[in-house]
Write a protein that holds these residues in place. Sequence first.
Motif, PDB file in Angstrom:
ATOM      1  N   TYR A   1       8.907   8.975  -7.457  1.00 28.26           N
ATOM      2  CA  TYR A   1       8.610   8.092  -6.567  1.00 28.26           C
ATOM      3  C   TYR A   1       7.462   7.070  -7.418  1.00 28.26           C
ATOM      4  CZ  TYR A   1      10.437  10.998  -2.981  1.00 28.26           C
ATOM      5  OH  TYR A   1      11.249  11.861  -2.596  1.00 28.26           O
ATOM      6  N   ALA A   2       6.693   7.667  -8.163  1.00 28.86           N
ATOM      7  CA  ALA A   2       5.756   6.772  -9.035  1.00 28.86           C
ATOM      8  C   ALA A   2       6.889   6.111 -10.139  1.00 28.86           C
ATOM      9  CB  ALA A   2       4.722   7.620  -9.782  1.00 28.86           C
ATOM     10  N   GLY A   3       7.965   7.000 -10.598  1.00 28.14           N
ATOM     11  CA  GLY A   3       8.997   6.232 -11.573  1.00 28.14           C
ATOM     12  C   GLY A   3       9.726   5.259 -10.940  1.00 28.14           C
ATOM     13  N   THR A   4       9.914   5.242  -9.705  1.00 30.88           N
ATOM     14  CA  THR A   4      10.581   4.215  -9.229  1.00 30.88           C
ATOM     15  C   THR A   4       9.608   3.008  -9.113  1.00 30.88           C
ATOM     16  OG1 THR A   4      12.086   5.627  -7.627  1.00 30.88           O
ATOM     17  CG2 THR A   4      11.677   3.350  -6.825  1.00 30.88           C
ATOM     18  N   VAL A   5       8.533   2.805  -8.568  1.00 31.71           N
ATOM     19  CA  VAL A   5       7.758   1.736  -8.468  1.00 31.71           C
ATOM     20  C   VAL A   5       7.288   1.243  -9.949  1.00 31.71           C
ATOM     21  CG1 VAL A   5       7.005   2.292  -6.264  1.00 31.71           C
ATOM     22  CG2 VAL A   5       5.635   3.022  -8.202  1.00 31.71           C
ATOM     23  N   LEU A   6       7.078   2.159 -10.924  1.00 29.14           N
ATOM     24  CA  LEU A   6       7.045   1.661 -12.230  1.00 29.14           C
ATOM     25  C   LEU A   6       8.025   0.825 -12.777  1.00 29.14           C
ATOM     26  CD1 LEU A   6       4.909   4.803 -13.914  1.00 29.14           C
ATOM     27  CD2 LEU A   6       4.189   2.218 -13.959  1.00 29.14           C
ATOM     28  N   ASP A   7       9.012   1.546 -12.639  1.00 25.65           N
ATOM     29  CA  ASP A   7      10.196   0.903 -13.118  1.00 25.65           C
ATOM     30  C   ASP A   7      10.565  -0.423 -12.519  1.00 25.65           C
ATOM     31  OD1 ASP A   7      10.838   2.900 -15.000  1.00 25.65           O
ATOM     32  OD2 ASP A   7      12.802   3.914 -13.681  1.00 25.65           O
TER      33      ASP A   7
ATOM     34  N   ASP B   1       0.885  -1.107   0.013  1.00 23.64           N
ATOM     35  CA  ASP B   1      -0.123   0.001   0.030  1.00 23.64           C
ATOM     36  C   ASP B   1       0.762   1.335  -0.011  1.00 23.64           C
ATOM     37  OD1 ASP B   1      -2.075  -1.669   0.208  1.00 23.64           O
ATOM     38  OD2 ASP B   1      -2.487  -1.238   2.127  1.00 23.64           O
ATOM     39  N   HIS B   2       0.463   2.222  -0.672  1.00 23.72           N
ATOM     40  CA  HIS B   2       0.973   3.606  -0.799  1.00 23.72           C
ATOM     41  C   HIS B   2       2.514   3.780  -0.949  1.00 23.72           C
ATOM     42  CE1 HIS B   2      -2.912   3.964   0.952  1.00 23.72           C
ATOM     43  NE2 HIS B   2      -2.682   3.806   2.246  1.00 23.72           N
ATOM     44  N   LEU B   3       2.969   2.722  -1.702  1.00 28.24           N
ATOM     45  CA  LEU B   3       4.389   2.616  -2.122  1.00 28.24           C
ATOM     46  C   LEU B   3       5.243   2.704  -0.886  1.00 28.24           C
ATOM     47  CD1 LEU B   3       2.923   4.519  -4.345  1.00 28.24           C
ATOM     48  CD2 LEU B   3       5.260   5.589  -4.898  1.00 28.24           C
TER      49      LEU B   3
END
Length: 312
Positions: A227-233, A175-177
């Motif tokens: 942060y979004a980019g980190t989890v997308l990658d 949840d929530h990265l």
Amino acid sequence: MTAADHASPGIVDAHHHVWDLSVRDQDWITGPELAPLRRDFSLADLAPEALAAGVTATVLVQTITVPEETPEFLALAARSDLVAGVVGWTDLTAPDVADTLAGLRTGPGGEHLVGMRHQVQGEPDPRWLVRPDALRGLGAIAEAGLVYDLVVKPHQLDAAVEAAQRLPGLTFVLDHLGKPPIASGELAPWAERIKRLAALPNTVCKLSGMVTEADWGSWTADDLRPYAGTVLDAFGPGRLMFGSDWPVCRLAATYADVLAAADDLTAGLSPAERGDVFTGTAVRTYGLTLTAPSGPPRDRLSAPGARSGPTS
């Protein structure tokens, strides 16, 4: 299938809450900063905002650690055309946890139970997840065919990695990265821990809860982007799902703002990849059954007039 395609089931909001203070207190809502949340929030409050944004199904997630809440949520889901799944709570360390899960699955609305969660973020032991009693409870969740939502802070991610390694048959949904320090702009050591978790095939992440980890009064999508980019990658679109974290998100943004930010942050993905983030990953992970929405197709995921930032 894409989330904007009128033939699809529409957008899934994989993380929101409701509560009624006349039923029980939400004892975590304390202090002046959280005062806007100290009122009732119902599905009737959520539905107009969600439907206006193109959301046609949701996952209702536990808020407090009391056993009565989960049966109430399941009964609510059974009466709702919006809630497709419930992530509930039970005491994972209890010796009869397997029996409790079986009772929830066979009780009213039990078909809507898709996962369980514990407020690990509030546990003083950073290795709570790998205590023998917690691992036994997590094993029971796997045996019940449910998934486990992880609500942890960055320093607890190492234990989450170990738990996921020790229970390869259980899907862990972050949840929530993992609550990164967005307001400070720091990435380390959170990012490295995220990469270790994402390297395990039985892990999934929610693109949720970012706005309340950012500066509530001045955040923009660019603040969230690293942060979004980190989890997308790390996870890829096929293991990433959108969640609003409504009504907690209202501390920093409207529902439309949160969805518009997610739209912005995933704009570089293909239509199929966006379909995963906004619909497919949640459907697969939680085993949701969706129905196609009525009404005209939507050209974009974000609601008309929504912007990538707070309204106040």
